[in-house]
Design a protein around this motif. Structure first.
Motif, PDB file in Angstrom:
ATOM      1  N   ASN A 141      -2.782  -7.436   4.540  1.00  0.00           N
ATOM      2  CA  ASN A 141      -2.955  -8.455   5.583  1.00  0.00           C
ATOM      3  C   ASN A 141      -2.930  -9.809   4.877  1.00  0.00           C
ATOM      4  OD1 ASN A 141      -5.785  -9.615   7.510  1.00  0.00           O
ATOM      5  ND2 ASN A 141      -3.640  -9.789   7.999  1.00  0.00           N
ATOM      6  N   ASN A 142      -1.836 -10.533   5.107  1.00  0.00           N
ATOM      7  CA  ASN A 142      -1.560 -11.737   4.334  1.00  0.00           C
ATOM      8  C   ASN A 142      -1.035 -12.828   5.268  1.00  0.00           C
ATOM      9  OD1 ASN A 142      -1.687 -12.499   1.587  1.00  0.00           O
ATOM     10  ND2 ASN A 142       0.542 -12.498   1.439  1.00  0.00           N
ATOM     11  N   PRO A 143      -1.703 -13.950   5.469  1.00  0.00           N
ATOM     12  CA  PRO A 143      -3.051 -14.307   5.045  1.00  0.00           C
ATOM     13  C   PRO A 143      -4.091 -13.316   5.591  1.00  0.00           C
ATOM     14  CG  PRO A 143      -1.910 -16.206   6.019  1.00  0.00           C
ATOM     15  CD  PRO A 143      -1.061 -15.024   6.266  1.00  0.00           C
ATOM     16  N   CYS A 144      -5.194 -13.250   4.877  1.00  0.00           N
ATOM     17  CA  CYS A 144      -6.188 -12.216   5.159  1.00  0.00           C
ATOM     18  C   CYS A 144      -7.293 -12.705   6.102  1.00  0.00           C
ATOM     19  CB  CYS A 144      -6.800 -11.780   3.832  1.00  0.00           C
ATOM     20  SG  CYS A 144      -8.221 -10.705   3.999  1.00  0.00           S
ATOM     21  N   ASN A 145      -7.621 -11.868   7.060  1.00  0.00           N
ATOM     22  CA  ASN A 145      -8.851 -12.018   7.833  1.00  0.00           C
ATOM     23  C   ASN A 145      -9.846 -11.043   7.216  1.00  0.00           C
ATOM     24  OD1 ASN A 145     -10.891 -11.948   9.706  1.00  0.00           O
ATOM     25  ND2 ASN A 145      -9.676 -11.054  11.355  1.00  0.00           N
ATOM     26  N   PRO A 146     -10.980 -11.452   6.675  1.00  0.00           N
ATOM     27  CA  PRO A 146     -11.698 -12.692   6.925  1.00  0.00           C
ATOM     28  C   PRO A 146     -11.618 -13.755   5.820  1.00  0.00           C
ATOM     29  CG  PRO A 146     -13.192 -11.130   5.927  1.00  0.00           C
ATOM     30  CD  PRO A 146     -11.845 -10.463   5.998  1.00  0.00           C
ATOM     31  N   THR A 147     -10.904 -13.515   4.711  1.00  0.00           N
ATOM     32  CA  THR A 147     -11.069 -14.432   3.568  1.00  0.00           C
ATOM     33  C   THR A 147     -10.115 -15.622   3.596  1.00  0.00           C
ATOM     34  OG1 THR A 147      -9.468 -13.202   2.264  1.00  0.00           O
ATOM     35  CG2 THR A 147     -11.770 -12.516   2.066  1.00  0.00           C
ATOM     36  N   GLY A 148      -8.985 -15.488   4.312  1.00  0.00           N
ATOM     37  CA  GLY A 148      -7.984 -16.557   4.314  1.00  0.00           C
ATOM     38  C   GLY A 148      -7.125 -16.560   3.065  1.00  0.00           C
ATOM     39  N   THR A 149      -7.349 -15.603   2.164  1.00  0.00           N
ATOM     40  CA  THR A 149      -6.565 -15.543   0.925  1.00  0.00           C
ATOM     41  C   THR A 149      -5.110 -15.168   1.228  1.00  0.00           C
ATOM     42  OG1 THR A 149      -8.519 -14.917  -0.317  1.00  0.00           O
ATOM     43  CG2 THR A 149      -6.395 -14.329  -1.309  1.00  0.00           C
ATOM     44  N   ILE A 150      -4.183 -15.834   0.536  1.00  0.00           N
ATOM     45  CA  ILE A 150      -2.764 -15.480   0.656  1.00  0.00           C
ATOM     46  C   ILE A 150      -2.272 -15.031  -0.710  1.00  0.00           C
ATOM     47  CG2 ILE A 150      -0.438 -16.269   1.243  1.00  0.00           C
ATOM     48  CD1 ILE A 150      -1.572 -18.383   3.030  1.00  0.00           C
ATOM     49  N   LEU A 151      -1.751 -13.807  -0.789  1.00  0.00           N
ATOM     50  CA  LEU A 151      -1.169 -13.345  -2.042  1.00  0.00           C
ATOM     51  C   LEU A 151       0.178 -14.036  -2.234  1.00  0.00           C
ATOM     52  CD1 LEU A 151      -1.947  -9.512  -1.881  1.00  0.00           C
ATOM     53  CD2 LEU A 151      -3.259 -11.327  -3.001  1.00  0.00           C
ATOM     54  N   THR A 152       0.465 -14.410  -3.477  1.00  0.00           N
ATOM     55  CA  THR A 152       1.728 -15.094  -3.765  1.00  0.00           C
ATOM     56  C   THR A 152       2.868 -14.071  -3.832  1.00  0.00           C
ATOM     57  OG1 THR A 152       1.474 -14.779  -6.132  1.00  0.00           O
ATOM     58  CG2 THR A 152       0.511 -16.789  -5.200  1.00  0.00           C
ATOM     59  N   GLU A 153       4.089 -14.594  -3.864  1.00  0.00           N
ATOM     60  CA  GLU A 153       5.251 -13.691  -3.996  1.00  0.00           C
ATOM     61  C   GLU A 153       5.116 -12.844  -5.266  1.00  0.00           C
ATOM     62  OE1 GLU A 153       9.152 -15.467  -3.673  1.00  0.00           O
ATOM     63  OE2 GLU A 153      10.084 -13.733  -4.674  1.00  0.00           O
ATOM     64  N   ALA A 154       4.713 -13.466  -6.372  1.00  0.00           N
ATOM     65  CA  ALA A 154       4.591 -12.718  -7.638  1.00  0.00           C
ATOM     66  C   ALA A 154       3.533 -11.611  -7.501  1.00  0.00           C
ATOM     67  CB  ALA A 154       4.222 -13.674  -8.764  1.00  0.00           C
ATOM     68  N   GLU A 155       2.440 -11.911  -6.832  1.00  0.00           N
ATOM     69  CA  GLU A 155       1.389 -10.890  -6.668  1.00  0.00           C
ATOM     70  C   GLU A 155       1.885  -9.746  -5.779  1.00  0.00           C
ATOM     71  OE1 GLU A 155      -2.828 -13.269  -7.021  1.00  0.00           O
ATOM     72  OE2 GLU A 155      -1.531 -13.771  -5.324  1.00  0.00           O
ATOM     73  N   ILE A 156       2.628 -10.083  -4.743  1.00  0.00           N
ATOM     74  CA  ILE A 156       3.143  -9.033  -3.850  1.00  0.00           C
ATOM     75  C   ILE A 156       4.174  -8.184  -4.591  1.00  0.00           C
ATOM     76  CG2 ILE A 156       4.498  -8.634  -1.745  1.00  0.00           C
ATOM     77  CD1 ILE A 156       2.962 -10.971  -0.489  1.00  0.00           C
ATOM     78  N   ARG A 157       4.993  -8.831  -5.405  1.00  0.00           N
ATOM     79  CA  ARG A 157       5.979  -8.070  -6.193  1.00  0.00           C
ATOM     80  C   ARG A 157       5.273  -7.125  -7.173  1.00  0.00           C
ATOM     81  NH1 ARG A 157      11.126  -9.172  -5.247  1.00  0.00           N
ATOM     82  NH2 ARG A 157      11.644 -11.163  -4.297  1.00  0.00           N
ATOM     83  N   ALA A 158       4.160  -7.565  -7.722  1.00  0.00           N
ATOM     84  CA  ALA A 158       3.420  -6.702  -8.659  1.00  0.00           C
ATOM     85  C   ALA A 158       2.850  -5.481  -7.919  1.00  0.00           C
ATOM     86  CB  ALA A 158       2.304  -7.502  -9.325  1.00  0.00           C
TER      87      ALA A 158
END
Ligand SMILES: Cc1ncc(COP(=O)(O)O)c(C=O)c1O
Length: 425
Positions: free
Chosen positions: A188-205
């Motif tokens: 879940n990106n951006p995330c509920n409840p934290t609002g954190t967004i994983l970057t493209e590099a993090e998603i690729r990992a």
């Protein structure tokens, strides 16, 4: 006969009524955010001036061109049973949306429309899970994922993230949790409840890990795609490769960015067999989404998005104020979220504190209860999202309301007597 025959009397004692509720339902928790919102409504109906920071619902009205499309559909008597999978024009518009926003190409047959992303996720689980299969869910995460998995016979498996790492899902955590029985990963990106967004590099990992485990499918819940405060382009996991796209269900909807929470329109695109199974499930349960709502969603996806800019600026201002007021409050702290409209507030220093009435704040649920009683402000405890001690504030309300609520929380916190040494989050 005047005297009751003891045997007849015994027979007339009614049998206890059968338990109408299944064990599966007894084990299901109600949605904590909806419950908190209902508590606020109930208290208001008793005449109390309660502020609710519980629901993720923009306070802006649905834009006029969307409402007009709905009214036209009604005037044209589009009131019959709708196609289960969604009207063709809307599914074409969804294909266009995925093409333009996400560089993803789907056929209209690979798209399904449902009553919100909520129903999309439920139907995906119902259509795909065998009893006992595992679904990986990063925590903290949206309140409904794990209950939907359980209701469909699956086993939710928590993937831990950390406050001091801004709740980022790390590839090694994912790798360690995957078993031969893992069926899904929910992102879940951006995330509920934290609002954190994983970057493209993090998603690729993360995708690299998944490449080693071809049995795992991915459900990407992108409902907050258009609520981002940074400048990085949006990236969703189906974009990493054709192979990943072939095992990803990408879910999205109009509820949040188009201010259409009550319209109940969500959609998803993914592998044809899964979409077909979801259509069969939906056809046997609810049927399609009502026509006027689908025409509204069509106007939303094909119409101007000019209103989103000012809305986002309003959210940005509320975010700045909320982050400042919370971090100025002794005992509370939060990160500035990258997206969505929530603050996930760390309240670890307040655990063990004493209330003015002598009671103890033993958990985040105790703290949010205290906030209702003492400050008349409703928030959702972190426990509902799978991580304590935290609570979630929604800043989808007006900025004055947010300010008043945060100041009331601050005053309520000031009336607590801190424990000598609080546990840390
Ligand atoms: C992460 C997440 N997914 C899905 C939903 C539900 O969206 P919809 O209104 O489309 O059912 C919400 C609503 O709060 C949410 O926060």
């Amino acid at each position: 006969m005047n005297k009751a025959d003891p045997q007849t009397a015994a027979r007339s004692v009614p049998d206890p009524a059968p338990d109408p509720v299944s064990r599966r339902m007894r084990d299901t928790k109600p949605s904590a955010s909806l419950e908190a919102a209902q508590l606020a409504r109930d208290l208001r109906s008793q005449g109390r001036r309660v502020i609710s920071l519980a629901t993720g619902e923009p306070d802006f009205p649905t834009p006029d061109h969307i409402k007009a499309a709905c009214v036209t559909a009604l005037a044209e008597n589009r009131t019959g049973y709708p196609p289960v999978q969604g009207i063709p024009a809307l599914r074409e518009a969804i294909c266009q949306k995925f093409h333009l926003d996400n560089d993803l190409d789907y056929r209209a047959s690979q798209v399904i429309v449902a009553n919100g992303v909520k129903q999309i996720i439920f139907n995906a689980m119902a259509a795909s899970l065998e009893p006992g299969q595992e679904v990986l869910i990063p925590a903290p995460g949206w309140v409904s994922y794990s209950e939907m998995v359980r209701l469909n016979g699956g086993v939710p498996v928590v993937l831990e993230t950390r406050w001091d790492d801004n709740f980022r899902l790390r590839p090694e955590v994912l790798e360690a949790a995957i078993t031969g029985n893992t069926r899904w990963l929910i992102l879940n990106n951006p995330c509920n409840p934290t609002g954190t967004i994983l970057t493209e590099a993090e998603i690729r990992a993360l995708a690299e890990v998944l490449e080693r485990h071809p049995q795992v499918m991915v459900l990407s819940d992108d409902i907050y795609e258009h609520l981002r405060y940074g400048s990085a382009p949006y990236f969703t996991i189906a974009q990493t490769s054709e192979a990943m796209k072939a095992r990803t269900l990408t879910a999205n909807g109009v509820s949040k960015a188009w201010c259409m929470t009550g319209w109940r329109v969500g959609f998803a695109a993914g592998p044809q067999d899964l979409i077909d199974a979801m259509r069969t499930y939906q056809g046997q349960t609810t049927g399609g989404v009502m026509h006027p709502a689908q025409f509204g969603a069509l106007a939303a996806l094909t119409g101007s998005r000019a209103f989103m800019g000012p809305n986002l600026e309003a959210f940005r201002a509320r975010r700045a104020l909320g982050v400042q007021l919370i971090n100025e409050t002794e005992g509370l702290s939060c990160h500035a979220p990258d997206g969505a409209f929530y603050l996930f507030v760390n309240c670890a220093p307040l655990i063990g504190a004493t209330r003015p009435d002598g009671g103890t704040i033993a958990s985040d649920a105790d703290l949010t209860r205290y906030f209702v009683e003492e400050a008349e402000v409703v928030c959702v405890p972190g426990a509902a999202f799978g991580l304590s001690p935290f609570f979630r504030i929604s800043f989808a309300c007006g900025i004055e309301v947010l300010e008043e609520a945060c100041l009331k929380l601050r005053a309520a916190v000031a009336r607590l007597t801190p424990a000598k040494q609080g546990p840390s989050a």
